[in-house]
Design an enzyme around this catalytic site. Structure first.
Site, mmCIF file in Angstrom:
data_model
loop_
_atom_site.group_PDB
_atom_site.id
_atom_site.type_symbol
_atom_site.label_atom_id
_atom_site.label_comp_id
_atom_site.label_asym_id
_atom_site.label_seq_id
_atom_site.Cartn_x
_atom_site.Cartn_y
_atom_site.Cartn_z
ATOM 1 N N ASP A 92 0.852 -1.180 0.000
ATOM 2 C CA ASP A 92 0.000 0.000 0.000
ATOM 3 C C ASP A 92 0.895 1.239 0.000
ATOM 4 O OD1 ASP A 92 0.957 0.337 2.555
ATOM 5 O OD2 ASP A 92 -0.931 -0.085 3.548
ATOM 6 N N ASP A 271 -7.972 -7.590 -0.005
ATOM 7 C CA ASP A 271 -7.122 -7.785 1.167
ATOM 8 C C ASP A 271 -7.898 -7.332 2.382
ATOM 9 O OD1 ASP A 271 -5.654 -5.133 2.571
ATOM 10 O OD2 ASP A 271 -6.655 -4.753 0.668
#
Length: 377
Positions: A92, A271
Site C-alpha cells: 500500500d 485484502d
C-alpha cells in the site's frame, strides 16, 4: 505485469482471470493476506505457501519505512529477500495509515506530514516519496498515494479530497516514468478511486483513473464505516466503469460474505486484516458460520476445524475442543492455528469461487455459500 481475463459469469459480473508478475502468477479472484511489517503475523512463510496457499501478500509502506527502514531494506535486497518470500508482493502507499493518524498529521498539496506513532518524529509522505519507498521495498504492485476521506464526509470535503488524489496520481505516474525498480523486476502502479459515498464523484474518479492507463486499478475509501449497501453499490458502479481488461482491487474488504458479494460485482483482488486479526482473538470463519472458539460450548466438541469450504479436512486440522483449550490457557499456538485456519479458509473460498465462475454456476454457488458464512454459531 499482465492480466488475462478467462471468463465472466453470464448472470453476474464475476470474473476469473490471471495476473502475471515477475514473481509468479496470481489466479483471480484472489485474497491477499496482510503482512504489515514483513510478516503475516504469527504465520511462517512456508505455512503461507503450503497450508494457506497464498499467491500474493501485502506489505505496509508506512510501517516498513519506520521499521526496519529503507537502509536495511535496500541492504537486504528488498522485501522479497528480507522475509524470504519469492511470490508476488503488493505494497500500500502508506496513505491509509497516515490519514488514520488524524491528530498526528497535516495534509497539503505537497503531501502529508505526520508524527511517527513510535517516537513522535516528524516525516513527510508525498506521492514521490511514497513511491520511492515502494521502489526500495521492491513490491511487484505499488499503490498510488491518495487521501482516504473518513466516513461520513460532506460533499465539499469528498470532492476536494478526490481532486487532490487525482493530482497526486499524476505525480505518481510521472515518478514511475522517471524512476526504475531497484532489484531488476518490474513494478506495476495501481491508481485508487475515491469519492466517498457520492455516486457522481465515484463516476468522475473512475473515469479519471481509467484515463491514466495503468496496469491495474483499485477502489479505495470503502469499509471505513459506511453501510454495507453503500459498499456494494459503489463497488458495482466502479466495476461497471473501470476497464474490463485490467484487474480491479477492492482495498480493505472484508468478511467472507463481503468478498463473495463483491466478486459477483466484478472485483478481482481483495485484502483485509480481518481473518488474521479476528483469528488471534478466537473468531473462526467456516462454511457453516462464524465461531467464537472461546465459548464454553466448544469445550467437548471434537469435530475438526477444517480450512476447506467443501468440508474436506486438511492435514493440519485440529478439533474445536483442542483449540478452545489452547485459547483458554493462553497458549500461543491457539491464535496461530486460528489465523492459519481463517487465511486458508479465505483462500479456499476464492479458489472455489473461481472454479464456479469457470464452470458457469457461480450464482447458484453464491446463494448456497452466503447462507452459511453469515451465521453466528
Amino acid at each position: 505485469m499482465k492480466f488475462q481475463l478467462h471468463h465472466t459469469d453470464t448472470k453476474t459480473s464475476a470474473r476469473a482471470g490471471t495476473v502475471t508478475t515477475d514473481h509468479g502468477e496470481i489466479p483471480t479472484p484472489i485474497f491477499m493476506p496482510v503482512g504489515t511489517i514483513g510478516t503475516v503475523k504469527g504465520v511462517h512463510q512456508q505455512e503461507l505457501k503450503e497450508q494457506v496457499k497464498a499467491k500474493i501478500i501485502l506489505g505496509n509502506t508506512y510501517h516498513l519505512y519506520l521499521r526496519p527502514g529503507m537502509e536495511t531494506m535496500e541492504a537486504a535486497g528488498g522485501l522479497h529477500k528480507f522475509m524470504n518470500w519469492d511470490g508476488p508482493i503488493l505494497t500500500d502507499s502508506g496513505g491509509y495509515q497516515v490519514f488514520s493518524l488524524a491528530h498526528r498529521r497535516k495534509i497539503t498539496e505537497e503531501g502529508a506530514t505526520f508524527a511517527s506513532h513510535i517516537d513522535g518524529s516528524r516525516h513527510l509522505f508525498s506521492p514521490e516519496s511514497s513511491l520511492g519507498i515502494q521502489r526500495s521495498i521492491g513490491a511487484d504492485i505499488v499503490m498510488a498515494f491518495d487521501e482516504c476521506p473518513p466516513y461520513p464526509s460532506d460533499r465539499k470535503y469528498a470532492e476536494n479530497s478526490m481532486h487532490l488524489t487525482h493530482r497526486w496520481l499524476e505525480r505518481c505516474v510521472q515518478f514511475m516514468k522517471d524512476s526504475a525498480s531497484k532489484y531488476g523486476h518490474s513494478q506495476a502502479l495501481f491508481p485508487i478511486v475515491q469519492g466517498s459515498s457520492y455516486d457522481d464523484l465515484r463516476t468522475k474518479s473512475c473515469e479519471f483513473i481509467a484515463s491514466q492507463d495503468q496496469p491495474g486499478n483499485a477502489i479505495g475509501g470503502l469499509s471505513v464505516g459506511e453501510p454495507i449497501e453503500d459498499m456494494y453499490r459503489i463497488s458495482q458502479l466502479c466495476c461497471d466503469i473501470l476497464p474490463k481488461e485490467k484487474p480491479r482491487y477492492l482495498m480493505g474488504v472484508g468478511t467472507p460474505a463481503n468478498i463473495i458479494e463483491c466478486i459477483s460485482r466484478g472485483v478481482d483482488m481483495f485484502d483485509c486484516v480481518l481473518p488474521s486479526r479476528n483469528g488471534r482473538h478466537g473468531v473462526l470463519y467456516t462454511r457453516d458460520g462464524i465461531i467464537n472458539i472461546k465459548n464454553a460450548r466448544w469445550r467437548n466438541d471434537f469435530s475438526l476445524i477444517d480450512a476447506r469450504p467443501d468440508g474436506a479436512p486438511t492435514s493440519q486440522a485440529h478439533t474445536k475442543a483442542y483449540l478452545h483449550h489452547l485459547f483458554r490457557v493462553n497458549e500461543l499456538l491457539g491464535p496461530q492455528i486460528a489465523t492459519l485456519h481463517n487465511l486458508a479458509f479465505y483462500l479456499a473460498l476464492v479458489r472455489e469461487a473461481r472454479e464456479r465462475i469457470m464452470l458457469g454456476d457461480f450464482g447458484v454457488w453464491k446463494a448456497g455459500v452466503l447462507a452459511g458464512v453469515v451465521r453466528k454459531l
